[in-house]
Design an enzyme around this catalytic site. Structure first.
Site, PDB file in Angstrom:
ATOM      1  N   GLY A  12       0.837  -1.198   0.000  1.00 55.32           N
ATOM      2  CA  GLY A  12       0.000   0.000   0.000  1.00 55.32           C
ATOM      3  C   GLY A  12       0.866   1.239   0.000  1.00 55.32           C
ATOM      4  O   GLY A  12       2.024   1.210  -0.435  1.00 55.32           O
ATOM      5  N   SER A  13       0.308   2.320   0.519  1.00 53.71           N
ATOM      6  CA  SER A  13       0.993   3.604   0.420  1.00 53.71           C
ATOM      7  C   SER A  13       2.101   3.734   1.473  1.00 53.71           C
ATOM      8  O   SER A  13       2.099   3.042   2.501  1.00 53.71           O
ATOM      9  CB  SER A  13      -0.020   4.732   0.625  1.00 53.71           C
ATOM     10  OG  SER A  13      -0.591   4.607   1.915  1.00 53.71           O
TER      11      SER A  13
ATOM     12  N   THR B  57       0.705   4.627   4.987  1.00 51.97           N
ATOM     13  CA  THR B  57       0.190   3.515   5.803  1.00 51.97           C
ATOM     14  C   THR B  57       1.336   2.616   6.258  1.00 51.97           C
ATOM     15  O   THR B  57       1.351   2.153   7.410  1.00 51.97           O
ATOM     16  CB  THR B  57      -0.842   2.701   4.994  1.00 51.97           C
ATOM     17  OG1 THR B  57      -1.838   3.594   4.499  1.00 51.97           O
ATOM     18  CG2 THR B  57      -1.513   1.662   5.859  1.00 51.97           C
ATOM     19  N   GLY B  58       2.292   2.382   5.374  1.00 50.73           N
ATOM     20  CA  GLY B  58       3.438   1.555   5.762  1.00 50.73           C
ATOM     21  C   GLY B  58       4.171   2.143   6.961  1.00 50.73           C
ATOM     22  O   GLY B  58       4.586   1.429   7.876  1.00 50.73           O
TER      23      GLY B  58
ATOM     24  N   GLU C 284       5.664  -3.198   0.996  1.00 54.00           N
ATOM     25  CA  GLU C 284       5.719  -2.900  -0.445  1.00 54.00           C
ATOM     26  C   GLU C 284       4.980  -1.594  -0.633  1.00 54.00           C
ATOM     27  O   GLU C 284       3.742  -1.565  -0.553  1.00 54.00           O
ATOM     28  CB  GLU C 284       4.993  -3.991  -1.247  1.00 54.00           C
ATOM     29  CG  GLU C 284       5.710  -5.298  -1.319  1.00 54.00           C
ATOM     30  CD  GLU C 284       6.813  -5.323  -2.361  1.00 54.00           C
ATOM     31  OE1 GLU C 284       7.177  -4.261  -2.893  1.00 54.00           O
ATOM     32  OE2 GLU C 284       7.303  -6.424  -2.625  1.00 54.00           O
TER      33      GLU C 284
ATOM     34  N   CYS D 282       2.243   0.727  -8.783  1.00 52.19           N
ATOM     35  CA  CYS D 282       3.403   1.195  -8.021  1.00 52.19           C
ATOM     36  C   CYS D 282       4.602   1.368  -8.946  1.00 52.19           C
ATOM     37  O   CYS D 282       5.476   2.175  -8.683  1.00 52.19           O
ATOM     38  CB  CYS D 282       3.717   0.235  -6.890  1.00 52.19           C
ATOM     39  SG  CYS D 282       3.934  -1.456  -7.461  1.00 52.19           S
TER      40      CYS D 282
HETATM   41  P1  NAD Z   1      -3.432   2.319   1.349  1.00 49.26           P
HETATM   42  O1  NAD Z   1      -2.155   2.435   2.095  1.00 49.26           O
HETATM   43  O2  NAD Z   1      -4.391   3.424   1.417  1.00 49.26           O
HETATM   44  O3  NAD Z   1      -4.232   1.005   1.817  1.00 49.26           O
HETATM   45  C1  NAD Z   1      -3.685  -0.282   1.692  1.00 49.26           C
HETATM   46  C2  NAD Z   1      -4.313  -1.200   2.720  1.00 49.26           C
HETATM   47  O4  NAD Z   1      -3.924  -0.793   4.020  1.00 49.26           O
HETATM   48  C3  NAD Z   1      -5.835  -1.224   2.707  1.00 49.26           C
HETATM   49  O5  NAD Z   1      -6.256  -2.562   2.844  1.00 49.26           O
HETATM   50  C4  NAD Z   1      -6.193  -0.402   3.937  1.00 49.26           C
HETATM   51  O6  NAD Z   1      -7.426  -0.740   4.514  1.00 49.26           O
HETATM   52  C5  NAD Z   1      -5.062  -0.769   4.877  1.00 49.26           C
HETATM   53  N1  NAD Z   1      -4.788   0.174   5.952  1.00 49.26           N
HETATM   54  C6  NAD Z   1      -5.105   1.499   6.018  1.00 49.26           C
HETATM   55  N2  NAD Z   1      -4.644   2.029   7.183  1.00 49.26           N
HETATM   56  C7  NAD Z   1      -4.012   1.027   7.834  1.00 49.26           C
HETATM   57  C8  NAD Z   1      -3.296   0.956   9.060  1.00 49.26           C
HETATM   58  N3  NAD Z   1      -3.131   2.023   9.856  1.00 49.26           N
HETATM   59  N4  NAD Z   1      -2.745  -0.227   9.408  1.00 49.26           N
HETATM   60  C9  NAD Z   1      -2.863  -1.308   8.610  1.00 49.26           C
HETATM   61  N5  NAD Z   1      -3.535  -1.308   7.448  1.00 49.26           N
HETATM   62  C10 NAD Z   1      -4.105  -0.148   7.053  1.00 49.26           C
HETATM   63  O7  NAD Z   1      -3.010   2.015  -0.164  1.00 49.26           O
HETATM   64  P2  NAD Z   1      -3.946   1.926  -1.460  1.00 49.26           P
HETATM   65  O8  NAD Z   1      -4.431   3.289  -1.775  1.00 49.26           O
HETATM   66  O9  NAD Z   1      -4.907   0.809  -1.320  1.00 49.26           O
HETATM   67  O10 NAD Z   1      -2.892   1.458  -2.563  1.00 49.26           O
HETATM   68  C11 NAD Z   1      -2.147   2.352  -3.352  1.00 49.26           C
HETATM   69  C12 NAD Z   1      -0.727   2.414  -2.830  1.00 49.26           C
HETATM   70  O11 NAD Z   1      -0.163   1.122  -2.829  1.00 49.26           O
HETATM   71  C13 NAD Z   1       0.173   3.258  -3.723  1.00 49.26           C
HETATM   72  O12 NAD Z   1       1.034   4.001  -2.913  1.00 49.26           O
HETATM   73  C14 NAD Z   1       0.953   2.204  -4.484  1.00 49.26           C
HETATM   74  O13 NAD Z   1       2.185   2.633  -4.987  1.00 49.26           O
HETATM   75  C15 NAD Z   1       1.108   1.155  -3.444  1.00 49.26           C
HETATM   76  N6  NAD Z   1       1.399  -0.132  -4.051  1.00 49.26           N
HETATM   77  C16 NAD Z   1       2.644  -0.674  -3.891  1.00 49.26           C
HETATM   78  C17 NAD Z   1       2.969  -1.863  -4.521  1.00 49.26           C
HETATM   79  C18 NAD Z   1       4.319  -2.494  -4.385  1.00 49.26           C
HETATM   80  O14 NAD Z   1       4.451  -3.668  -4.698  1.00 49.26           O
HETATM   81  N7  NAD Z   1       5.347  -1.768  -3.959  1.00 49.26           N
HETATM   82  C19 NAD Z   1       2.020  -2.505  -5.307  1.00 49.26           C
HETATM   83  C20 NAD Z   1       0.764  -1.925  -5.436  1.00 49.26           C
HETATM   84  C21 NAD Z   1       0.457  -0.744  -4.801  1.00 49.26           C
END
Ligand code: NAD
Length: 496
Positions: free
Chosen positions: A229-230, A233-234, A252, A286
């Protein structure tokens, strides 16, 4: 804009201990079709108590599953692969309806489920190698235990599957939380596991919002977290697990991926690959290309070609097999994208092709901006069909610009000179380096992941099995053999 009129599917609830748990309550949330003005696709319930229940189910199942041989676990997973074909159309349909990815891309994503199972089984012994020759023992790999997999919206099936399969094959049990943007895709994926009939508790899936992801990631009985994810959040997950040093937290995250095009590049090839990088999944990958850095001799011709192509893009119905660019994932994503473009203009970026929001959903046309290369907004991930174009004085300047990047997921170099490959490899830090190809695309047979703000530990790709285990040194003496030690012999003599 979309012709999709399928009736509303039923919400089946969380999948825990081998069965869907009929929803008894919780916080309602809905997914929306971004190609139909945000029409509701599925209303799900996020039950906060499900986190504990699912983790407990996974813990109960972990011992027996971990003690199975690899062959036995592989046999279970091969059943999932056998069933996958039948579920591919429904998974692909859910992906496109909930996040707007063109159906041809969604079919490829759904088709990757079975392929991942076969390739992971084939690569496992290679990725979990024996100790070096001469080592005084064995090098073995032990399952972590219970692994939480938290997924993003942009590859709602692939980016949980690519982590779940290695985790299960190496003997872990999993609790998965798909993105709240795509609960139907998550449900379809759980239906596949229900059909394959893994031992109860080995695979669990709970629906929820960010708070539920946080509760899962921070759960004291979870041994590993694989998050995609973003960056924001990471970062939160790292903070929340700071006092859980036993927990393996794999991240990731995002990217801001540059394509460097030098004077001697093959222009047609560079144009094509940059367009693939910028436009597939509407730039919501990503690994999407979002910066072009061209040297002066080719810059004008390249910019003109990209501008021409961008101006000709007409976003279309993602359910249409021929659509190249669908909508963004949501109306919110569209507004965020438009806001980032406004911020870029405010910082002096000059539109070469301006993006337009189209009616009927989250449709936007692609944008190409001319930039200097030192703007603050170049540190922001746009997650949409957008390219920033900068001109470098020479090759060295181009490499230096590409290296100025807080992210480090993917980078491309276009040139005829193979001698520059090592220079690029040396100057630009990224987890995926591409020569004469798009920044997009990954292989399960190679490492995948990023440096800097793009993440850590490479939890996807070929290193995934290692990430889902901890290595153990196993040393043994023949039964009854006494280790020689003169001084200890003397001491022991006195004790006889
Ligand atoms: P996001 O971070 O908004 O959400 C991802 C997940 O995290 C969701 O399931 C969400 O419910 C959960 N989440 C939210 N807050 C949380 C917390 N505090 N603790 C734990 N989990 C939580 O990301 P998104 O908008 O769904 O995805 C887009 C992002 O993902 C972009 O930044 C993109 O670059 C990245 N991404 C990375 C890769 C990679 O392999 N590096 C691949 C795909 C997407």
């Amino acid at each position: 804009m979309s012709s999709n009129t399928e009736s509303a599917p039923a919400f089946l609830g969380d999948f825990i201990h081998g069965a869907f748990v009929p929803p008894a309550g919780g916080e309602p949330f809905s997914s929306h079709d971004p190609a139909r003005d945000g029409a509701v696709v599925l209303t799900a319930l996020a039950d906060a108590s499900a986190v504990d229940v699912a983790v407990a189910a996974a813990r109960r199942a972990a011992g027996a599953w971990g003690r199975l041989s690899l062959k036995e676990r592989a046999a279970h997973l091969l059943r999932v692969a056998e069933h996958a074909k039948a579920f591919e159309p429904a998974m692909a349909d859910a992906i496109t309806r909930e996040m707007g990815k063109p159906i041809a891309e969604s079919r490829g994503e759904a088709g990757s489920v079975a392929a991942k199972i076969h390739t992971t089984i084939a690569q496992l012994s290679h990725e979990l190698p024996a100790a070096a020759p001469g080592a005084p023992g064995e090098q073995r790999f032990h399952a972590l235990g219970v692994v939480a997999v938290i997924g993003p919206f942009n590859f709602p099936v692939h980016l949980v599957n690519t982590h779940i399969i290695p985790a299960l094959l190496t003997g872990n049990t999993v609790v998965v939380k798909p993105s709240e943007v795509t609960p139907l895709a998550g449900q379809r994926y759980a239906e596949l596991f229900a059909a394959a009939g893994l031992p109860p508790g080995v695979f669990n899936l709970i629906h929820g919002l960010g708070a539920h992801g946080a509760a899962l990631a921070g759960h004291p009985d979870v041994d590993g977290v694989i998050f995609t994810g973003s960056y924001a959040t990471g970062r939160r997950i790292r903070q929340a697990t700071f006092d859980q040093p036993w927990k393996k937290v794999s991240l990731e995250l995002g990217g801001r991926n540059p394509a460097v095009v030098l004077d001697d590049a093959h222009l047609d090839q560079a144009v094509r690959e940059i367009l693939l990088g910028a436009l597939l999944s509407s730039g919501q990958r990503c690994t999407a290309t979002s910066r072009v850095i061209a040297t002066a001799g080719i810059a004008e011709a390249l910019r003109a070609r990209l501008a021409q192509a961008f101006a000709a893009v007409v976003p279309g119905d993602p359910m249409d097999r021929d659509t190249l660019v669908g909508p963004l994932a949501s109306l919110g994503a569209r507004d965020r994208f438009m806001g980032l473009l406004a911020a870029a203009r405010a910082e002096g970026a000059v539109p070469v092709v301006e993006s337009r929001a189209l009616p009927g959903g989250a449709f936007v046309t692609p944008s190409l901006y001319q930039v200097r290369g030192d703007e603050a907004f170049l540190r922001e991930e746009f997650f949409g069909p957008h390219l920033d174009f900068e001109i470098a004085a020479d090759d060295e300047d181009a490499f230096a610009r590409a290296a100025r990047n807080p992210y480090g997921l993917s980078a491309s170099l276009f040139t005829a000179r193979e001698s520059l490959r090592d220079v690029f490899f040396d100057r630009v830090r990224a987890g995926v380096i591409n020569f004469n190809r798009s920044t997009n695309g990954a292989s399960g047979l190679l490492p995948f992941g990023g440096t800097g703000m793009s993440g850590n530990w490479r939890p996807a790709g070929s290193l995934a099995p290692r990430l889902c285990t901890y290595p153990v040194a196993v040393m043994a003496e023949p039964f009854g053999r006494l280790t020689p030690h003169a001084a200890l012999d003397d001491l022991l003599e006195t004790t006889r």
